[in-house]
Design an enzyme around this catalytic site. Structure first.
Site, mmCIF file in Angstrom:
data_model
loop_
_atom_site.group_PDB
_atom_site.id
_atom_site.type_symbol
_atom_site.label_atom_id
_atom_site.label_comp_id
_atom_site.label_asym_id
_atom_site.label_seq_id
_atom_site.Cartn_x
_atom_site.Cartn_y
_atom_site.Cartn_z
ATOM 1 N N ARG A 103 0.824 -1.215 0.000
ATOM 2 C CA ARG A 103 0.000 0.000 0.000
ATOM 3 C C ARG A 103 0.853 1.257 0.000
ATOM 4 O O ARG A 103 0.384 2.344 -0.342
ATOM 5 C CB ARG A 103 -0.935 0.005 1.225
ATOM 6 N N LYS A 149 3.378 -14.876 -13.915
ATOM 7 C CA LYS A 149 4.711 -14.587 -14.463
ATOM 8 C C LYS A 149 5.258 -13.389 -13.688
ATOM 9 O O LYS A 149 5.207 -12.244 -14.137
ATOM 10 C CB LYS A 149 4.617 -14.307 -15.968
HETATM 11 N N1 PXG Z 1 7.838 -21.446 -18.556
HETATM 12 C C1 PXG Z 1 8.481 -20.464 -17.905
HETATM 13 C C2 PXG Z 1 8.795 -20.630 -16.470
HETATM 14 C C3 PXG Z 1 8.833 -19.285 -18.583
HETATM 15 O O1 PXG Z 1 9.467 -18.294 -17.939
HETATM 16 C C4 PXG Z 1 7.879 -20.220 -20.603
HETATM 17 C C5 PXG Z 1 7.530 -21.345 -19.866
HETATM 18 C C6 PXG Z 1 7.474 -20.159 -22.043
HETATM 19 O O2 PXG Z 1 6.388 -19.256 -22.189
HETATM 20 P P1 PXG Z 1 6.103 -18.475 -23.559
HETATM 21 O O3 PXG Z 1 4.891 -17.692 -23.277
HETATM 22 O O4 PXG Z 1 7.303 -17.604 -23.830
HETATM 23 O O5 PXG Z 1 5.906 -19.499 -24.609
HETATM 24 C C7 PXG Z 1 8.526 -19.155 -19.947
HETATM 25 C C8 PXG Z 1 8.882 -17.884 -20.656
HETATM 26 C C9 PXG Z 1 14.724 -15.933 -21.448
HETATM 27 C C10 PXG Z 1 13.408 -15.880 -20.771
HETATM 28 O O6 PXG Z 1 15.371 -14.875 -21.540
HETATM 29 C C11 PXG Z 1 12.446 -16.816 -21.054
HETATM 30 C C12 PXG Z 1 11.196 -16.766 -20.424
HETATM 31 C C13 PXG Z 1 10.994 -15.806 -19.502
HETATM 32 C C14 PXG Z 1 11.981 -14.891 -19.200
HETATM 33 C C15 PXG Z 1 13.199 -14.914 -19.847
HETATM 34 O O7 PXG Z 1 15.116 -17.017 -21.906
HETATM 35 N N2 PXG Z 1 10.304 -17.734 -20.777
#
Ligand code: PXG
Length: 288
Positions: A103, A149
């Protein structure tokens, strides 16, 4: 390089955030990683939907509408003259004091970084990845739901450190009761007898945008797709295995914990889906 920060495009050097921002102090915030291909932003509305869902789950108010955020992404891409880009969209709780109390953070911080995409080495696609199963479990849903996320990626980073120490490119994370969930930054699939199998959302994983796109492409190609609970032994007996993610697209896996998967080469279904995926990125997306 120009960065979008709280409503303005500023030079990279001027894109500064206070040390009192709770995104930094507590990992209190949410983000998205998105890609554009030749002037088309891939699955932008799905990424924005997930961002707003993640924010809602942590009771974080994003101070912009989806449409405003979409326009901000496009302005940032155009401001940097990028046709093929990696887009990082971040919302933090904002500046507060040294306590946890959200907050105290009066306004969320919003920033967008767009940069040239760093592709995975070609070798990964030609030979397949050699990955491990991490000892670090995936966060349990009742502690921090992996569907969120969030900016707190320590769970995944700990597994990534295990992969690095084992000279592997990725690590599979299991649920607390031993089921396969996903990798540190990618979802996982296997192919068995021409059926595509992936862990169900209920096991506790991030609902990847690429995962969803690949499931739809498989169905359109007449491949049946099932969400099933899997143990490591189910992976070892797969005909094919691959990972999906925004950066990786679809990347074959040929070894898990030193066990060879299928023929030890990227599989037929994997390569067919990769081709279909790459075709889809050329035609669908938000134009800028
Ligand atoms: N699982 C996790 C835990 C992720 O972080 C994915 C699956 C794949 O999701 P998408 O929506 O992209 O198909 C992710 C996403 C990197 C990086 O730089 C990758 C992710 C997140 C942050 C950084 O490699 N992947």
């Amino acid at each position: 390089m120009k960065v979008f920060l709280n409503g303005q495009l500023v030079d990279r050097e001027d894109a500064r955030i206070t040390v009192f921002d709770h995104g930094l102090l507590y990992g209190d915030g949410v983000f998205e990683g998105i890609r554009s291909y030749n002037g088309l932003v891939f699955k932008l509305s799905e990424h924005l939907d997930r961002l707003y869902d993640s924010a809602k789950a942590i009771e974080l108010q994003i101070p912009m509408t989806k449409k405003e955020l979409e326009n901000a992404v496009i302005d940032t891409l155009n401001g940097n003259n990028l046709r093929d880009a990696y887009i990082r969209l971040v919302i933090t709780r904002g500046a507060g004091d040294l306590g946890l109390d959200p907050r105290k953070c009066k306004k969320a911080t919003v920033f967008i970084i767009t940069d040239r995409i760093v592709l995975y080495p070609r070798e990964y696609y030609e030979k397949g990845l050699e990955i491990i199963i991490a000892k670090t479990c995936r966060n349990i849903k009742c502690a921090l739901d992996p569907q969120i996320k969030s900016l707190n990626y320590l769970n995944n980073i700990l597994a990534k450190i295990e992969a690095i120490k084992a000279n592997a490119q990725e690590a599979i994370m299991l649920s607390n009761d031993g089921y396969v969930t996903e990798c540190t930054g990618d979802n996982i699939f296997i192919v068995k007898k021409n059926v595509l199998l992936t862990p169900p959302e209920s096991v506790g994983l991030l609902k990847g945008v690429t995962r969803h796109a690949v499931m739809n492409l498989a169905k359109a190609a007449g491949i049946s797709v099932k969400g099933v609970m899997m143990k490591p032994k189910d992976l070892y007996s797969a005909d094919e295995c691959f990972l999906t993610g925004t950066a990786a697209e679809i990347v074959p896996v040929t070894k898990i914990n030193d066990k060879t998967i299928g023929s030890g080469q990227p599989g037929k279904v994997t390569l067919k889906l990769l081709k279909a995926f790459q075709e889809s990125t050329k035609v669908a997306g938000v134009k800028y």
